[in-house]
Design a protein around this motif. Sequence first.
Motif, PDB file in Angstrom:
ATOM      1  N   GLN A   1       0.826  -1.198   0.000  1.00  0.00           N
ATOM      2  CA  GLN A   1       0.000   0.000   0.000  1.00  0.00           C
ATOM      3  C   GLN A   1       0.865   1.253   0.000  1.00  0.00           C
ATOM      4  OE1 GLN A   1      -3.855   0.749   2.359  1.00  0.00           O
ATOM      5  NE2 GLN A   1      -2.294   1.544   3.703  1.00  0.00           N
ATOM      6  N   ASN A   2       0.590   2.156  -0.925  1.00  0.00           N
ATOM      7  CA  ASN A   2       1.251   3.459  -0.979  1.00  0.00           C
ATOM      8  C   ASN A   2       0.217   4.540  -0.732  1.00  0.00           C
ATOM      9  OD1 ASN A   2       3.818   2.352  -1.817  1.00  0.00           O
ATOM     10  ND2 ASN A   2       2.876   2.016  -3.826  1.00  0.00           N
TER      11      ASN A   2
ATOM     12  N   PHE B   1       8.107  13.887  -0.795  1.00  0.00           N
ATOM     13  CA  PHE B   1       7.939  13.268   0.517  1.00  0.00           C
ATOM     14  C   PHE B   1       7.228  11.914   0.373  1.00  0.00           C
ATOM     15  CE2 PHE B   1       8.523  17.677   1.517  1.00  0.00           C
ATOM     16  CZ  PHE B   1       9.130  17.695   2.769  1.00  0.00           C
ATOM     17  N   THR B   2       7.618  10.967   1.209  1.00  0.00           N
ATOM     18  CA  THR B   2       6.853   9.727   1.349  1.00  0.00           C
ATOM     19  C   THR B   2       5.796   9.959   2.413  1.00  0.00           C
ATOM     20  OG1 THR B   2       8.750   8.358   0.747  1.00  0.00           O
ATOM     21  CG2 THR B   2       6.958   7.285   1.946  1.00  0.00           C
ATOM     22  N   ALA B   3       4.549   9.806   2.041  1.00  0.00           N
ATOM     23  CA  ALA B   3       3.438  10.079   2.952  1.00  0.00           C
ATOM     24  C   ALA B   3       2.792   8.775   3.401  1.00  0.00           C
ATOM     25  CB  ALA B   3       2.404  10.967   2.271  1.00  0.00           C
ATOM     26  N   SER B   4       2.297   8.770   4.620  1.00  0.00           N
ATOM     27  CA  SER B   4       1.589   7.600   5.139  1.00  0.00           C
ATOM     28  C   SER B   4       0.789   8.007   6.365  1.00  0.00           C
ATOM     29  CB  SER B   4       2.563   6.471   5.502  1.00  0.00           C
ATOM     30  OG  SER B   4       3.307   6.825   6.648  1.00  0.00           O
ATOM     31  N   TYR B   5      -0.055   7.107   6.835  1.00  0.00           N
ATOM     32  CA  TYR B   5      -0.757   7.323   8.101  1.00  0.00           C
ATOM     33  C   TYR B   5      -0.475   6.184   9.080  1.00  0.00           C
ATOM     34  CZ  TYR B   5      -4.121   4.350   5.599  1.00  0.00           C
ATOM     35  OH  TYR B   5      -4.713   3.347   4.866  1.00  0.00           O
ATOM     36  N   SER B   6       0.538   5.387   8.778  1.00  0.00           N
ATOM     37  CA  SER B   6       0.923   4.277   9.646  1.00  0.00           C
ATOM     38  C   SER B   6       2.426   4.330   9.894  1.00  0.00           C
ATOM     39  CB  SER B   6       0.561   2.943   8.991  1.00  0.00           C
ATOM     40  OG  SER B   6       1.095   1.857   9.729  1.00  0.00           O
ATOM     41  N   PRO B   7       2.874   4.024  11.105  1.00  0.00           N
ATOM     42  CA  PRO B   7       4.316   4.064  11.390  1.00  0.00           C
ATOM     43  C   PRO B   7       5.091   2.958  10.686  1.00  0.00           C
ATOM     44  CG  PRO B   7       3.111   3.223  13.281  1.00  0.00           C
ATOM     45  CD  PRO B   7       2.084   3.721  12.314  1.00  0.00           C
ATOM     46  N   THR B   8       4.404   1.927  10.205  1.00  0.00           N
ATOM     47  CA  THR B   8       5.059   0.827   9.494  1.00  0.00           C
ATOM     48  C   THR B   8       4.437   0.654   8.116  1.00  0.00           C
ATOM     49  OG1 THR B   8       3.547  -0.765  10.516  1.00  0.00           O
ATOM     50  CG2 THR B   8       5.663  -0.401  11.611  1.00  0.00           C
ATOM     51  N   ALA B   9       5.210   0.133   7.186  1.00  0.00           N
ATOM     52  CA  ALA B   9       4.702  -0.118   5.842  1.00  0.00           C
ATOM     53  C   ALA B   9       3.576  -1.140   5.901  1.00  0.00           C
ATOM     54  CB  ALA B   9       5.830  -0.614   4.943  1.00  0.00           C
TER      55      ALA B   9
END
Length: 316
Positions: free
Chosen positions: A166-167, A265-273
Amino acid sequence: MNKLSQISARSMQLFLAIVREGNLSEVARNEGLAASSLSRVVQQLEQALETQLLYRNTRAVIATEAGHIYADTFRAMLQQLADAQTQVDERRDEPGGRIRINAPISFGLRHIGPRISELSERYPRLHIELNLNDDYIDPFADGTDLLLRIAALQDSELHGRLIGHQNCHLVATPAYVRRYGQPNTPEALQSHRLLAYRGKSGLQRWRFQRGEKSCHFLPQANIVSDNAELLLQAALNDAGILLFPDWQVGEMLNRNELVALMPDFTASYSPTAQSLWLLYPGGKYPSLNTRTVIDFLLASFGSPPYWRYLPQRRQE
């Protein structure tokens, strides 16, 4: 150990039931056996293995250390037998009967629901039950045959197939960017209109990384909702900036309906991939129904999945 021939699959199953329930009388009652007959099964096992398997008292039976070791072995042996039987039986069968599928609401509506008609038409003997919710599902307790799970790691008690990684993308419409400009740093987001998801664990935290530097914060959002589709519709109506995974916004990015912001920037809403999995409980080999649905969905999604954002398309 000259009496191993006395150890049958049935005696292993009964022993595992005793270890699980901790009560010989209850297992005998559930199995429709006399307690004395069940006691003989245990005695024969202990004689064949030449070791004590259970401690007995007036209230309960408890497995000895050797009992726990043999219980694990019996469990693995029975599962191997079941897997072998499944493989043999399904060589002469076709998919049929009920299959219960569980998926997150947004993913199910967007990527599984539109394919249910084709799946049902291709395998008319299947009775498909698709349950959509965002709660954590225990497939063993819930009776689920196949579930789509978005997770950092695959559950050790489950087996399955990887759909893809998931990206996440920070997005807004071209109209929003023309009106409010395009942020270039996480700090710049403070002056923009933001749309944020709040689940049962609270407001979703936004995370950004570029090189060795990272930051995360709770967005000061103009619109907050526990419904992802509502937030996506708001973004498409030029209401603000959204941080969502590719399976929700990738197709819209490829069609230029949305613009990817802060691409450095690499964006996410989780601390892990996180990755998307099709998982099933039980043994290593899925049932024919489960395997059929997995193969169908993976072929439909493609590799990489059709929702993957491909920036080069925007230049075409």
